[in-house]
Design an enzyme around this catalytic site. Structure first.
Site, PDB file in Angstrom:
ATOM      1  N   ASP A  92     -93.756 -33.238 -47.220  1.00 53.11           N
ATOM      2  CA  ASP A  92     -95.057 -33.537 -47.814  1.00 53.11           C
ATOM      3  C   ASP A  92     -96.149 -32.641 -47.236  1.00 53.11           C
ATOM      4  OD1 ASP A  92     -93.782 -35.346 -49.414  1.00 53.11           O
ATOM      5  OD2 ASP A  92     -95.055 -37.061 -48.907  1.00 53.11           O
ATOM      6  N   ASN A 151     -90.838 -35.899 -50.479  1.00 49.18           N
ATOM      7  CA  ASN A 151     -90.773 -36.256 -51.898  1.00 49.18           C
ATOM      8  C   ASN A 151     -91.844 -35.537 -52.714  1.00 49.18           C
ATOM      9  OD1 ASN A 151     -92.624 -38.027 -50.473  1.00 49.18           O
ATOM     10  ND2 ASN A 151     -92.874 -39.111 -52.407  1.00 49.18           N
ATOM     11  N   HIS A 152     -92.784 -34.884 -52.051  1.00 45.02           N
ATOM     12  CA  HIS A 152     -93.803 -34.123 -52.790  1.00 45.02           C
ATOM     13  C   HIS A 152     -93.432 -32.658 -52.985  1.00 45.02           C
ATOM     14  CE1 HIS A 152     -97.246 -36.732 -53.738  1.00 45.02           C
ATOM     15  NE2 HIS A 152     -96.714 -37.506 -52.798  1.00 45.02           N
ATOM     16  N   HIS A 183     -99.933 -32.886 -46.254  1.00 47.58           N
ATOM     17  CA  HIS A 183    -100.598 -33.080 -47.550  1.00 47.58           C
ATOM     18  C   HIS A 183    -101.843 -32.225 -47.786  1.00 47.58           C
ATOM     19  CE1 HIS A 183     -98.262 -35.921 -49.763  1.00 47.58           C
ATOM     20  NE2 HIS A 183     -98.255 -36.829 -48.810  1.00 47.58           N
ATOM     21  N   ASP A 214     -99.864 -31.269 -52.104  1.00 49.73           N
ATOM     22  CA  ASP A 214    -100.401 -32.358 -52.947  1.00 49.73           C
ATOM     23  C   ASP A 214    -101.485 -33.143 -52.217  1.00 49.73           C
ATOM     24  OD1 ASP A 214     -99.026 -31.871 -55.281  1.00 49.73           O
ATOM     25  OD2 ASP A 214     -97.407 -33.283 -54.847  1.00 49.73           O
ATOM     26  N   ARG A 215    -102.359 -33.725 -53.034  1.00 51.55           N
ATOM     27  CA  ARG A 215    -103.488 -34.546 -52.583  1.00 51.55           C
ATOM     28  C   ARG A 215    -104.576 -33.696 -51.926  1.00 51.55           C
ATOM     29  NH1 ARG A 215    -102.811 -39.791 -53.605  1.00 51.55           N
ATOM     30  NH2 ARG A 215    -100.697 -40.449 -54.044  1.00 51.55           N
ATOM     31  N   ASP A 239     -96.352 -35.984 -42.511  1.00 49.65           N
ATOM     32  CA  ASP A 239     -97.048 -35.475 -43.698  1.00 49.65           C
ATOM     33  C   ASP A 239     -98.321 -34.706 -43.327  1.00 49.65           C
ATOM     34  OD1 ASP A 239     -95.354 -37.679 -44.309  1.00 49.65           O
ATOM     35  OD2 ASP A 239     -96.405 -38.028 -46.199  1.00 49.65           O
ATOM     36  N   ARG A 268     -92.618 -48.715 -53.968  1.00 52.38           N
ATOM     37  CA  ARG A 268     -93.041 -47.519 -54.697  1.00 52.38           C
ATOM     38  C   ARG A 268     -92.415 -47.412 -56.069  1.00 52.38           C
ATOM     39  NH1 ARG A 268     -94.658 -43.549 -50.578  1.00 52.38           N
ATOM     40  NH2 ARG A 268     -94.029 -44.350 -48.561  1.00 52.38           N
ATOM     41  N   HIS A 292     -87.597 -37.249 -44.236  1.00 56.29           N
ATOM     42  CA  HIS A 292     -88.938 -37.613 -44.683  1.00 56.29           C
ATOM     43  C   HIS A 292     -89.086 -39.098 -45.006  1.00 56.29           C
ATOM     44  CE1 HIS A 292     -92.887 -37.208 -46.423  1.00 56.29           C
ATOM     45  NE2 HIS A 292     -92.483 -37.920 -47.443  1.00 56.29           N
ATOM     46  N   HIS A 318     -93.808 -40.135 -44.376  1.00 51.96           N
ATOM     47  CA  HIS A 318     -93.856 -40.713 -45.726  1.00 51.96           C
ATOM     48  C   HIS A 318     -94.866 -41.843 -45.920  1.00 51.96           C
ATOM     49  CE1 HIS A 318     -92.237 -41.252 -49.725  1.00 51.96           C
ATOM     50  NE2 HIS A 318     -91.483 -42.293 -49.465  1.00 51.96           N
TER      51      HIS A 318
HETATM   52 MN   LIG Z   1     -93.865 -38.864 -48.877  1.00 57.03          MN
END
Ligand SMILES: [Mn+2]
Length: 486
Positions: A273, A305-306, A246, A276-277, A244, A387, A354, A414
């Protein structure tokens, strides 16, 4: 506030860490206190919080506040499924416990269950009509619910037209006062890459025409790839696998500084990923997409997943693209994400994805969801996902899968890890995470893996976070998901 929750003081003193007591104190104080939220926490503190609350609940399983507090620690570690379960439990014990409704609402928000969240915010507003914060959250959530209903109402069954069809990129003009990087004859070159990375580093914006050119071209490249990409490394070749990123652009640049720029002889695989964030997601993704164009066979990207709409709406990427460009450009990003491959196999022996493995052995009901969302667990078998999405799989599941498919091991990302990586399931399941000091607050290292064609043994390299300009993570995220709003 402290007095009101004095039993927590005792509890935190016993836990014996300043940071940990600060953690509890802050979250028992009204979320309207922004300066306190700047205190740095590490993932250890959340883990400790979870551990101590679990111990406390063993002694006193009917304490709604403990459940509610553990729920918050789970929220902070992205275990939204567990967070929801704890908030629900707190309300079962004490249905008048207002904070429980907040926690349950936040968990549901994070899981994209907006209607359920709205119901809880409604309860809070009804009980506390003068609470401005509660009213604000209620209104914000209500806005989302209405917007979703509107989107559903106007959605049609016809195949959605591509944004590409409505663009006239050729005729977009680049203004004379733009002195930033441009593609050369419509192509990404190494010079363009270097110029663009510098340009981004100075927090400047790539011209929208160039951004569109990159997106349209990368969509074309990705759409020709299979969902499972297979590559072969020769004896003398190596690949670098990153987890990730991010939106942590400055840490991405640091990876290239430490490990060399991508090239035909320095291949990379970024394991999802990307966005995001972190508030430099646009810079990260445009850099990665451009490298994909420059070295289509030696630079690999997998979907996380993002890389999907509902996550981007909550965790900042949509807001960031709208702030830096337009809503239309976000739609194009969204189209491109749908073409990202889901897994990559190296020399028929190492499988990279991922999230992780599947909810069932053999053929799979929802392979895509599992590949992007699942997590390994230490105990055998499978269990409910922390999650609230997909599942957790044990070492026996990994073992069987590898055996059936004649593979050596899997590499996944992840999950944030203190060391940037983690080796589990007797070396058969490896996690790699490349966003150091995740969200400016987890204190974790980042890592990447070298894999050589000669032996396919993973070689781990760790790195720490570098400074970035003063734009905080989640700056573009939905306000209800921002720190301090939980
Ligand atoms: Mn993830």
């Amino acid at each position: 506030v402290v007095r009101q929750y004095s039993h927590h003081e005792v509890f935190t003193v016993r836990a014996g860490s300043n940071c940990f007591s600060a953690f509890l104190w802050i979250y028992e104080s009204p979320p309207r206190n922004p300066p306190l939220l700047d205190i740095c926490f590490s993932d250890k503190d959340y883990e400790n919080a979870i551990k101590y609350y679990t111990e406390a609940l063993d002694l006193n399983p009917s304490n709604a506040i403990y459940y509610s507090n553990r729920s918050l620690a789970y929220l902070r570690t992205e275990c939204y499924g567990y967070a929801l379960a704890d908030a629900t439990k707190a309300l079962e014990i004490d249905k008048n416990y207002i904070k429980g409704y907040y926690r349950r609402a936040t968990s549901n928000m994070a899981l994209g269950k907006f209607k359920a969240a709205l119901k809880d915010y409604e309860t809070v507003v009804r009980v506390r009509p003068n609470d401005k914060d509660a009213r604000m959250k209620y209104q914000e959530c209500n806005k989302i619910v209405k917007q979703k209903a509107f989107e559903r109402a106007i959605a049609s069954d016809e195949t959605k037209k591509s944004v590409v069809d409505s663009l006239d990129i050729e005729n977009m003009t680049i203004e004379d006062d733009y002195v930033g990087p441009k593609l050369e004859d419509g192509k990404v070159t190494l010079k363009f890459m270097k110029d663009m990375m510098e340009w981004f580093k100075d927090q400047k914006k790539l011209h929208r025409k160039c951004a569109y050119q990159i997106l349209v071209q990368v969509k074309d490249v990705l759409s020709k790839l299979p969902s499972l990409v297979e590559i072969t490394l020769k004896e003398t070749e190596k690949i670098t696998i990153c987890g990730d990123t991010h939106g942590q652009y400055y840490d991405l640049l640091n990876i290239f500084k430490l490990n060399g720029l991508p090239s035909e002889t320095n291949p990379y695989l970024f394991n999802g990923d990307f966005v995001d964030r972190g508030s430099f997601s646009v810079e990260v993704i445009l850099t990665l997409f451009s490298f994909k164009l420059l070295y289509p066979d030696n630079f690999h990207l997998l979907r996380g997943n993002h890389e999907t709409d509902n996550m981007n709406q909550m965790y900042g990427f949509e807001g960031e693209v709208k702030a830096k460009y337009t809503a239309q450009m976000f739609q194009l990003f969204s189209e491109v994400f749908q073409w990202l491959p889901l897994a990559q196999c190296i020399n028929n022996k190492v499988l990279v994805m991922h999230g992780g493995l599947f909810s069932e052995d053999g053929h799979h009901q929802c392979p895509m969801c599992d590949l992007l969302w699942s997590d390994p667990q230490p105990q055998n078998g499978r269990s409910i996902s922390k999650r609230g999405v997909s599942c957790q799989f044990g070492p026996d599941v990994t073992e069987r899968f590898l055996e059936q498919n004649k593979l050596d091991y899997v590499v996944r990302s992840h999950e944030v890890k203190a060391d940037g990586y983690e080796v589990t399931h007797s070396g058969k399941c490896i996690t790699v995470f490349s966003a150091p000091n995740y969200c400016d607050q987890m204190g974790n290292k980042g890592a990447y893996i070298h894999l050589r064609g000669s032996d396919l043994k993973p070689e781990f390299h760790q790195f720490t976070a570098v400074p970035h300009p003063n734009v905080k993570p989640m700056a573009y995220a939905n306000t209800l998901m921002q720190l301090g709003m939980m």
